[in-house]
Design a protein around this motif. Structure first.
Motif, mmCIF file in Angstrom:
data_model
loop_
_atom_site.group_PDB
_atom_site.id
_atom_site.type_symbol
_atom_site.label_atom_id
_atom_site.label_comp_id
_atom_site.label_asym_id
_atom_site.label_seq_id
_atom_site.Cartn_x
_atom_site.Cartn_y
_atom_site.Cartn_z
ATOM 1 N N VAL A 143 -11.890 80.534 16.278
ATOM 2 C CA VAL A 143 -10.791 79.778 16.894
ATOM 3 C C VAL A 143 -10.615 78.435 16.194
ATOM 4 O O VAL A 143 -9.482 77.982 15.968
ATOM 5 N N LEU A 144 -11.712 77.800 15.827
ATOM 6 C CA LEU A 144 -11.601 76.523 15.113
ATOM 7 C C LEU A 144 -10.979 76.709 13.727
ATOM 8 O O LEU A 144 -10.282 75.811 13.247
ATOM 9 N N ARG A 145 -11.215 77.843 13.090
ATOM 10 C CA ARG A 145 -10.561 78.107 11.810
ATOM 11 C C ARG A 145 -9.054 78.286 11.983
ATOM 12 O O ARG A 145 -8.288 78.036 11.063
ATOM 13 N N GLN A 147 -7.205 76.618 14.147
ATOM 14 C CA GLN A 147 -6.662 75.499 14.917
ATOM 15 C C GLN A 147 -5.289 75.055 14.433
ATOM 16 O O GLN A 147 -4.469 74.609 15.225
ATOM 17 N N LEU A 151 -3.359 75.497 17.813
ATOM 18 C CA LEU A 151 -3.251 74.231 18.522
ATOM 19 C C LEU A 151 -2.062 73.433 18.016
ATOM 20 O O LEU A 151 -1.885 73.261 16.810
#
Length: 180
Positions: A143-145, A147, A151
């Motif tokens: 999920v952070l990759r 973002q 987001l």
């Protein structure tokens, strides 16, 4: 008794003793291998049952309707599958064949949605706490990759914003600038 009968009886007794010893060793060996085989079958069956229970719980969350899915993971089924596909394609989350991508994402979202511990999720999905932690971190990194895609970066509101309800926050921003 003459000497030949004593020697013959001794040889027969030794021969019987060897046969009895051999039979006992054969019985012990087969008994241990049967126990080992039964233990392996029990482990296989337990693993199969665990997978069935975990997949049944996953199916109860995302398999029936959107209401249950939103209640449990705060996401409808279409968005859930879209997120799984994005993590599979662009999040570089690898699958090792033990836990499916949907189960990993469901565990991740369930932990975030309800603030539950690994032990609780582990009992619901029939997994260990270490497995839950490992896959939670894997999905979190995925999920952070993503973002930049997932987001949205907020745009600052200008001071001369035409909506009158924002004028109340202007006082707060002035106070915040001066105080800090």
């Amino acid at each position: 008794m003459d000497r030949r009968k004593i020697v013959a009886r001794f040889i027969v007794n030794v021969w019987y003793l060897n046969i009895v010893t051999w039979l006992m060793m054969w019985f012990i060996k087969n008994h241990n291998s049967a126990r080992r085989r039964n233990r392996q079958l029990a482990l296989r069956n337990r693993t199969f049952v665990r997978r069935m229970v975990g997949s049944a719980y996953l199916d109860s969350i995302i398999g029936y309707d959107d209401v249950q899915c939103v209640n449990q993971i705060r996401m409808d089924r279409r968005t859930f599958h879209y997120l799984c596909q994005m993590l599979r394609d662009h999040g570089r989350v690898k699958l090792d064949g033990v836990v499916t991508m949907e189960e990993q994402v469901c565990m991740f979202l369930h932990i975030l949605a309800h603030h539950v511990k690994n032990r609780t999720i582990g009992s619901r999905f029939c997994r260990s706490g270490e497995t839950i932690s490992r896959y939670f971190n894997s999905i979190l990194h995925g999920v952070l990759r993503l973002q930049g895609t997932l987001l949205k970066v907020p745009e600052p509101i200008p001071n001369a914003y035409p909506d009158p309800k924002w004028s109340w926050f202007e006082v707060f921003f002035i106070f915040y600038k001066n105080y800090f």
